[in-house]
Design a protein around this motif. Structure first.
Motif, mmCIF file in Angstrom:
data_model
loop_
_atom_site.group_PDB
_atom_site.id
_atom_site.type_symbol
_atom_site.label_atom_id
_atom_site.label_comp_id
_atom_site.label_asym_id
_atom_site.label_seq_id
_atom_site.Cartn_x
_atom_site.Cartn_y
_atom_site.Cartn_z
ATOM 1 N N ALA A 143 0.841 -1.178 0.000
ATOM 2 C CA ALA A 143 0.000 0.000 0.000
ATOM 3 C C ALA A 143 0.885 1.240 0.000
ATOM 4 O O ALA A 143 1.994 1.241 0.523
ATOM 5 C CB ALA A 143 -0.910 0.002 1.216
ATOM 6 N N LEU A 144 0.377 2.273 -0.621
ATOM 7 C CA LEU A 144 1.091 3.536 -0.645
ATOM 8 C C LEU A 144 1.241 4.027 0.784
ATOM 9 O O LEU A 144 0.259 4.108 1.533
ATOM 10 C CB LEU A 144 0.319 4.559 -1.479
ATOM 11 N N THR A 145 2.449 4.313 1.186
ATOM 12 C CA THR A 145 2.668 4.784 2.543
ATOM 13 C C THR A 145 3.368 6.136 2.506
ATOM 14 O O THR A 145 4.244 6.379 1.687
ATOM 15 C CB THR A 145 3.539 3.803 3.352
ATOM 16 N N LEU A 146 2.936 6.988 3.372
ATOM 17 C CA LEU A 146 3.538 8.296 3.561
ATOM 18 C C LEU A 146 3.891 8.421 5.033
ATOM 19 O O LEU A 146 3.353 7.690 5.867
ATOM 20 C CB LEU A 146 2.558 9.393 3.146
ATOM 21 N N PRO A 147 4.772 9.329 5.365
ATOM 22 C CA PRO A 147 5.105 9.482 6.786
ATOM 23 C C PRO A 147 3.851 9.804 7.596
ATOM 24 O O PRO A 147 2.985 10.544 7.131
ATOM 25 C CB PRO A 147 6.073 10.669 6.813
ATOM 26 N N PRO A 148 3.734 9.233 8.782
ATOM 27 C CA PRO A 148 2.525 9.482 9.574
ATOM 28 C C PRO A 148 2.437 10.943 10.008
ATOM 29 O O PRO A 148 3.423 11.543 10.432
ATOM 30 C CB PRO A 148 2.688 8.549 10.781
ATOM 31 N N LEU A 149 1.256 11.499 9.839
ATOM 32 C CA LEU A 149 0.984 12.875 10.247
ATOM 33 C C LEU A 149 -0.333 12.901 11.011
ATOM 34 O O LEU A 149 -1.206 12.059 10.790
ATOM 35 C CB LEU A 149 0.869 13.800 9.033
ATOM 36 N N ALA B 137 -8.787 13.041 -1.888
ATOM 37 C CA ALA B 137 -9.342 11.874 -1.191
ATOM 38 C C ALA B 137 -8.296 10.779 -1.037
ATOM 39 O O ALA B 137 -8.202 10.138 0.019
ATOM 40 C CB ALA B 137 -10.562 11.345 -1.938
ATOM 41 N N VAL B 138 -7.495 10.562 -2.075
ATOM 42 C CA VAL B 138 -6.453 9.528 -1.992
ATOM 43 C C VAL B 138 -5.420 9.890 -0.929
ATOM 44 O O VAL B 138 -5.028 9.047 -0.110
ATOM 45 C CB VAL B 138 -5.790 9.317 -3.376
ATOM 46 N N LEU B 139 -4.977 11.139 -0.938
ATOM 47 C CA LEU B 139 -3.982 11.547 0.053
ATOM 48 C C LEU B 139 -4.537 11.464 1.475
ATOM 49 O O LEU B 139 -3.849 11.007 2.393
ATOM 50 C CB LEU B 139 -3.479 12.962 -0.252
ATOM 51 N N LEU B 140 -5.765 11.912 1.664
ATOM 52 C CA LEU B 140 -6.363 11.834 3.003
ATOM 53 C C LEU B 140 -6.546 10.384 3.445
ATOM 54 O O LEU B 140 -6.368 10.050 4.618
ATOM 55 C CB LEU B 140 -7.704 12.573 3.037
ATOM 56 N N LYS B 141 -6.891 9.519 2.510
ATOM 57 C CA LYS B 141 -7.063 8.107 2.843
ATOM 58 C C LYS B 141 -5.735 7.472 3.236
ATOM 59 O O LYS B 141 -5.674 6.661 4.157
ATOM 60 C CB LYS B 141 -7.681 7.354 1.665
ATOM 61 N N VAL B 142 -4.663 7.832 2.525
ATOM 62 C CA VAL B 142 -3.345 7.295 2.852
ATOM 63 C C VAL B 142 -2.939 7.712 4.261
ATOM 64 O O VAL B 142 -2.354 6.935 5.003
ATOM 65 C CB VAL B 142 -2.303 7.743 1.802
ATOM 66 N N TRP B 143 -3.282 8.933 4.631
ATOM 67 C CA TRP B 143 -2.964 9.414 5.977
ATOM 68 C C TRP B 143 -4.033 9.023 6.997
ATOM 69 O O TRP B 143 -3.996 9.465 8.134
ATOM 70 C CB TRP B 143 -2.753 10.921 5.981
ATOM 71 N N GLN B 144 -4.989 8.220 6.576
ATOM 72 C CA GLN B 144 -6.025 7.654 7.437
ATOM 73 C C GLN B 144 -6.854 8.721 8.139
ATOM 74 O O GLN B 144 -7.186 8.619 9.319
ATOM 75 C CB GLN B 144 -5.420 6.677 8.442
ATOM 76 N N VAL B 145 -7.194 9.763 7.397
ATOM 77 C CA VAL B 145 -8.085 10.795 7.897
ATOM 78 C C VAL B 145 -9.504 10.297 7.670
ATOM 79 O O VAL B 145 -9.817 9.731 6.630
ATOM 80 C CB VAL B 145 -7.839 12.136 7.169
#
Length: 197
Positions: free
Chosen positions: A54-60, A117-125
């Motif tokens: 899954a696409l992962t970004l640093p947790p914020l 939406a994709v970016l927010l989903k990756v950051w689990q918002v």
């Protein structure tokens, strides 16, 4: 004296062995290969399918993720709008896209909603699509109401991403305050109904 019955079975004797003729070179080669013992091969492990990561970004935190998503989405919207305007200028010879302008603007906004939406989903918002739709819609409305006369200015590259970041933060707050609260109240009501049984 009686003769002893023959206890040999057909094919026991080498003389009586019938063999089919070998008709091709490949069959002879296969026969020669069958006579030689095959060296043992090490067992190959079964192929394991690689799972997609899954696409992962640093947790914020959710507010920071909303701000970063807003800036990125705003920059993409500005870039796509600029490119579409220059494309119309090249094709039509004027800065106006005519009948294609509105569908292109709607497509750019839809891409902005999907990217957000994709970016927010990756950051689990929580509720990423609703937040992104609200934020991009607010950017479009505010830009048309207050920024349209100067939309072609160079400083819009700064204003639109900042405005987008603020609207994404506002959309996150609205979603967290009103939608998440309603979901929690609905779950509490269901739990109370189950306990009352």
């Amino acid at each position: 004296m009686a003769e002893e019955p023959d206890t040999t079975k057909p094919g026991d004797r080498d003389e009586s062995r019938l063999e089919l003729p070998k008709l091709s070179f490949m069959r002879r080669w296969d026969q020669d290969a069958a006579d030689e013992p095959e060296p043992e091969r090490p067992a190959q492990p079964a192929r394991v399918r690689k799972e997609r990561k899954a696409l992962t970004l640093p947790p914020l935190s959710a507010p920071i993720a909303s701000l970063v998503t807003g800036v990125v989405t705003g920059l993409v919207i500005v870039a796509l709008t600029f490119l579409s305007s220059r494309g119309c200028e090249l094709v039509r010879g004027s800065g106006s896209c005519g009948a294609l302008g509105l569908p292109m603007l709607i497509a750019i906004m839809a891409l902005g909603v999907l990217l957000g939406a994709v970016l927010l989903k990756v950051w689990q918002v929580s509720d990423p699509m609703s937040s992104s739709f609200l934020a991009v819609g607010l950017v479009a409305v505010l830009a048309m109401l207050f920024l349209l006369p100067s939309i072609d200015e160079w400083w819009m590259v700064i204003v639109i991403p900042v405005l987008s970041a603020l609207t994404f933060l506002l959309a996150w707050w609205v979603t967290r305050t009103f939608i998440d609260t309603e979901d929690d109240e609905a779950e509490e009501t269901e739990d109370a109904g189950i306990r009352g049984l």
